[in-house]
Design an enzyme around this catalytic site. Structure first.
Site, short mmCIF file in Angstrom:
data_model
loop_
_atom_site.label_atom_id
_atom_site.label_comp_id
_atom_site.label_asym_id
_atom_site.label_seq_id
_atom_site.Cartn_x
_atom_site.Cartn_y
_atom_site.Cartn_z
N LYS A 1 -26.51 -90.35 104.12
CA LYS A 1 -27.97 -90.27 104.22
C LYS A 1 -28.67 -91.40 103.47
CE LYS A 1 -27.97 -85.28 105.16
NZ LYS A 1 -28.71 -84.01 105.00
N ARG B 1 -24.11 -78.25 101.60
CA ARG B 1 -23.83 -78.57 103.01
C ARG B 1 -22.84 -77.57 103.58
NH1 ARG B 1 -24.04 -85.13 102.21
NH2 ARG B 1 -26.26 -85.17 101.67
N LYS C 1 -34.84 -84.64 92.63
CA LYS C 1 -33.60 -83.97 93.06
C LYS C 1 -32.49 -84.98 93.19
CE LYS C 1 -31.82 -81.49 96.99
NZ LYS C 1 -32.00 -81.15 98.36
N SER D 1 -26.77 -77.67 94.28
CA SER D 1 -25.55 -76.88 94.45
C SER D 1 -24.38 -77.40 93.61
CB SER D 1 -25.17 -76.84 95.92
OG SER D 1 -25.05 -78.17 96.44
N TYR E 1 -30.19 -71.89 91.64
CA TYR E 1 -29.42 -70.74 92.13
C TYR E 1 -29.19 -69.74 91.01
CZ TYR E 1 -28.84 -74.05 95.89
OH TYR E 1 -29.12 -74.95 96.89
N LYS F 1 -35.89 -87.85 96.17
CA LYS F 1 -34.62 -87.20 96.50
C LYS F 1 -33.56 -88.27 96.69
CE LYS F 1 -32.38 -84.21 99.87
NZ LYS F 1 -32.56 -83.24 100.95
C1 PBG Z 1 -31.37 -81.06 103.39
C2 PBG Z 1 -31.28 -80.49 102.03
C3 PBG Z 1 -30.19 -80.68 101.18
C4 PBG Z 1 -30.44 -79.92 100.04
C5 PBG Z 1 -31.68 -79.29 100.19
N1 PBG Z 1 -32.18 -79.66 101.43
C6 PBG Z 1 -28.92 -81.43 101.39
C7 PBG Z 1 -28.95 -82.79 101.87
O1 PBG Z 1 -29.92 -83.54 101.73
O2 PBG Z 1 -27.93 -83.17 102.44
C8 PBG Z 1 -29.48 -79.83 98.88
C9 PBG Z 1 -29.60 -78.66 97.98
C10 PBG Z 1 -28.43 -78.43 97.10
O3 PBG Z 1 -27.45 -79.21 97.05
O4 PBG Z 1 -28.46 -77.40 96.40
N2 PBG Z 1 -32.55 -81.26 103.95
#
Ligand code: PBG
Length: 334
Positions: free
Chosen positions: A225, A212, A256, A282, A321, A202
């Site tokens: 992060k 978010r 991801k 997203s 989605y 990730k």
């Molecule tokens: C957080 C989490 C995130 C997503 C899934 N789980 C965001 C992040 O790491 O800040 C993102 C999913 C998306 O953008 O569709 N644990």
């Protein structure tokens, strides 16, 4: 070894492309509703379906409406749904205790879906960000996101989800050692059947922006992060993370974001031959929706082309989605 091709005109590669029938016959990859995991957002209340402004076509739903969504997904042939909680700032604390509360919205949604639509698999999200006052996936001590204390909390969160009836645990936190700790706890607490789909590779990505907003974390997050999520410049490190998570007991692994990281999907599938998933996140979704709303692209066609790209890259499935819209279209074409 690749056999030599006869030179033109004996070989005319356009022959296989001349009609829909011949294209169908020679198509190397295919998409179906079986390929999708549908991420949904659950919130408090009843009878609520509230649009997420940054994600046109996506809603935050109360538990009763999530059950309707799960039924719709199952009817479309989508095998799994993934639950993310929306939490207002007032529901967030420094100790993140809401994360392992057996009655939090996510756990109530899992129970309600398993009672009403038992045939759909339910996946969860394991990370503290949606319960954390500062929006981070782990505990923050003196400005540092601490690892081992966070893993203990993630294990409690995992067990509460397994007890609620989750089929697939989805650790998205990127702490070290969490998969082994979760697997050991699931084994010793009688949840041997519960699977883990690890968010192994990730990346620290700006493509998560709209999510978010959807979970109520954009106002909350302090800093970034980057000390736990991966550097977008890295590729070998993804393989080390996947290898580590498989060795600790992950059943499936994830890359991801999705489209910008298809090279990673391909390397992971070729190296490990393990069940490999990508998350079309997203930002990827909202870019397509926004351009389609402006009439700049054909939204349906771009949706299907983007999803096919994951199959071509070697993925076994996609968190997207678009799942219900794409499944509806695929079912119509059959
Ligand atoms: C957080 C989490 C995130 C997503 C899934 N789980 C965001 C992040 O790491 O800040 C993102 C999913 C998306 O953008 O569709 N644990």
């Amino acid at each position: 070894m690749r056999p030599t091709q006869a030179p033109f005109p004996a070989t005319r590669l356009r022959r296989t492309r001349q009609s829909p029938a011949l294209r169908a016959l020679t198509r190397e990859n295919s998409l179906s509703a079986d390929d999708f995991i549908w991420p949904v957002f659950v919130r408090s209340g009843e009878g609520i379906e509230e649009p997420v402004p940054s994600m046109p076509g996506v809603f935050r739903r109360s538990v009763d409406k999530i059950v309707d969504a799960a039924r719709e997904a199952a009817d479309l042939g989508i095998p799994a749904i993934c639950i993310f909680p929306y939490t207002g700032l007032e529901e967030r604390t420094e100790d993140c205790a809401g994360a392992w509360d057996p009655d939090n919205h996510a756990n109530r949604a899992i129970r309600a879906i398993k009672a009403a639509v038992p045939e759909i698999a339910v996946m969860t999200d394991v990370a503290l960000d949606t319960y954390n006052i500062n929006g981070h996936d782990g505990f923050v001590e003196n400005g540092e996101i601490v690892n081992d204390r966070t893993v203990e909390a993630l294990v409690k969160m995992t067990l509460s989800q397994a007890e609620a009836g989750a089929d697939i645990i989805g650790p998205s936190d990127m702490m070290d050692g969490r998969i082994g700790a979760m697997r050991a706890a699931l084994e010793s607490e009688g949840h041997q059947r519960v699977m883990i789909l690890s968010y192994s590779a990730k990346y620290a990505s700006a493509f998560y922006g709209p999510f978010r907003d959807a979970v109520g974390a954009s106002g909350a997050l302090t800093g970034d992060k980057k000390t736990y999520q991966m550097d977008p410049g890295n590729s070998d490190e993804a393989l080390r993370l996947i290898e580590r998570d498989l060795s600790e007991g992950a059943d499936m692994v994830m890359v991801k974001p999705g489209l910008p990281y298809l090279d990673i999907c391909r390397r992971v599938k070729e190296t490990f031959s393990a069940p490999t998933y990508a998350y079309q996140v997203s930002g990827e979704y909202s870019m397509i929706q926004a351009a389609a709303e402006h009439g700049w692209i054909d939204g349906e066609k771009v949706m299907m082309e983007s999803l096919m790209a994951f199959k071509r890259a070697g993925c076994d499935g996609i968190l997207t989605y678009f799942a219900p819209a794409a499944a509806r279209l695929l079912n119509k074409q059959r």
